[in-house]
Design an enzyme around this catalytic site. Structure first.
Site, PDB file in Angstrom:
ATOM      1  CG  HIS A 166      -1.860  -1.179   1.222  1.00 32.42           C
ATOM      2  ND1 HIS A 166      -2.171  -1.916   2.338  1.00 32.42           N
ATOM      3  CD2 HIS A 166      -2.543  -1.728   0.188  1.00 32.42           C
ATOM      4  CE1 HIS A 166      -3.023  -2.875   1.992  1.00 32.42           C
ATOM      5  NE2 HIS A 166      -3.259  -2.774   0.699  1.00 32.42           N
ATOM      6  CD  GLU A 169      -0.589   0.779   4.335  1.00 31.01           C
ATOM      7  OE1 GLU A 169      -1.830   0.698   4.229  1.00 31.01           O
ATOM      8  OE2 GLU A 169       0.162  -0.212   4.343  1.00 31.01           O
ATOM      9  CG  HIS A 258       0.730  -3.520   5.413  1.00 31.85           C
ATOM     10  ND1 HIS A 258      -0.109  -3.288   4.356  1.00 31.85           N
ATOM     11  CD2 HIS A 258       1.365  -4.692   5.148  1.00 31.85           C
ATOM     12  CE1 HIS A 258       0.002  -4.276   3.481  1.00 31.85           C
ATOM     13  NE2 HIS A 258       0.885  -5.151   3.932  1.00 31.85           N
ATOM     14  CD  GLU A 334      -1.522  -2.964   9.230  1.00 32.00           C
ATOM     15  OE1 GLU A 334      -1.313  -1.747   9.016  1.00 32.00           O
ATOM     16  OE2 GLU A 334      -2.016  -3.727   8.382  1.00 32.00           O
TER      17      GLU A 334
HETATM   18 ZN    ZN Z   1      -1.497  -1.671   4.281  1.00 33.67          ZN
END
Ligand code: ZN
Length: 376
Positions: A166, A169, A258, A334
């Protein structure tokens, strides 16, 4: 009079107008996609003047939970990114400041430029134990860069680190930079890991989306982290080539990096719901969490995503596909866009430097885990 610009690497904003001294701004959608939330732009004007910004389509962004308690990132030198109080009324995201220079830059999070990515690859490949390989090309014709660290041998576990599927990010690539700096250093940790394991690292899985100023998708509007079951060269070559390489060399540990828009914590999501889930995978997950809790005071296990019920995992997600296919540890890590609520910093929030430190600390956890790895 203010001048607004986003015509640069990872730039994203549209100036829709001006009202009552406020700049009315809109974030552009990712190309061929509904997603948007990443922004990055500059405003130029008279030093000392009061600048008021209103992002008036924030209420339609991908993750509304991302806005409460969010504070915008700004910089005058593009090196140090500070935070500024920001208000979300359910539709408009507003922030204001007095200009301390002629030009101020704003971003959703501290950017990590494509130039910095190239410098990271260039610096790394000069190390004797690093091989740089281009796995394939993206749809915009950019290389998909892989760094192999250490010499493969039968007894050596293979560790995969992928980041920035992504593209918005950007903290994910800051983490990889911190991890690589440590891994390639003369520290005891770096030397031990290079002699005992082999790393395959893709610092940026989605360079097209990164340069285009996307939040979530590549140049074809594909969310790469939903492409792992059946990627295609036409729509998701980034995953197609990365996945092919994984299948050809194998892997014993997978870390996919992420950022999360909503949760103000660092956490990992494991692959509990995949078809091939096993006691071995559970043991490695527990060992990883236990070790990282010791290694980093920025990590926690209280807050995170709901755990998938047995057999209910989405196998199109990268770490789920990796864990299931290789029947081993695969985690999505994350980091927050906002701040770490367990250790808040009003000046910087969560930022690039803190992400780098977490990358370094995570390496100590990788070393802790090596004795638990059963090869083959
Ligand atoms: Zn992500």
């Amino acid at each position: 009079m203010f001048s607004v610009n986003s015509n640069f690497d990872s730039g994203n904003i549209h100036l829709a107008g001006e009202s009552n001294g406020e700049l009315l701004l809109e974030i552009r959608q990712d190309r061929y996609s509904e997603y948007f939330q990443w922004f990055h732009f500059s405003v130029s004007g008279d030093q000392g003047s009061k600048l008021q910004c209103c992002i008036r389509n924030a209420g339609q962004a991908a993750y509304l939970e991302g806005w409460p308690d969010y504070r915008v990132c700004f910089s005058y030198d593009r090196k140090t990114w500070h935070r500024l109080d920001t208000n979300f009324d359910g539709q408009n995201l507003r922030f204001e400041t007095q200009l301390e220079g002629n030009t101020i830059w704003f971003a959703y999070f501290e950017p990590f430029s494509y130039e910095r990515h190239l410098e990271l690859v260039g610096r790394a490949q000069q190390h004797d134990e690093v091989t740089h390989e281009i796995l394939g090309l993206t749809l915009d014709g950019r290389p998909i860069d892989l760094l192999q660290i250490g010499t493969p041998a039968d007894a050596k576990p293979i560790i995969w680190v992928t980041a920035r599927q992504h593209p918005g990010e950007s903290m994910a690539e800051h983490l990889v930079e911190g991890l690589l700096n440590e891994l390639l250093s003369d520290s005891e940790l770096g030397k031990a890991l290079r002699s005992q394991a082999v790393f395959y690292i893709i610092p940026n899985m989605n360079p097209d989306g990164s340069v285009r100023g996307h939040l979530r998708t590549n140049a074809a509007g594909m969310n790469l982290n939903r492409e792992w079951q059946s990627p295609s060269k036409e729509k998701s070559p980034e995953v197609f080539w990365a996945r092919s390489k994984m299948i050809s060399v194998g892997g014993d540990m997978f870390l996919d990096i992420h950022g999360d828009e909503a949760l103000p914590y660092n956490f990992v999501a494991a692959s509990e719901g995949v078809a091939n889930y096993s006691a071995y995978m559970a043991e490695l997950e527990n060992a990883f969490r236990g070790s990282l809790l010791q290694r980093s005071d920025q990590f926690q296990t209280e807050y995170g995503y709901d755990i998938d019920a047995p057999g209910k995992a989405n196998h199109t997600v990268g770490s789920n596909w990796m864990g299931n296919h290789f029947k081993t540890l695969a985690l999505t890590l994350e980091m927050p866009f906002k701040d770490n609520a367990n250790d808040p910093c009003s000046r910087f929030g969560w930022n690039g430097e803190r992400s780098q430190q977490l990358g370094k600390d995570m390496l100590a956890t990788v070393l802790d885990l090596l004795p638990h790895i059963k090869r083959g």
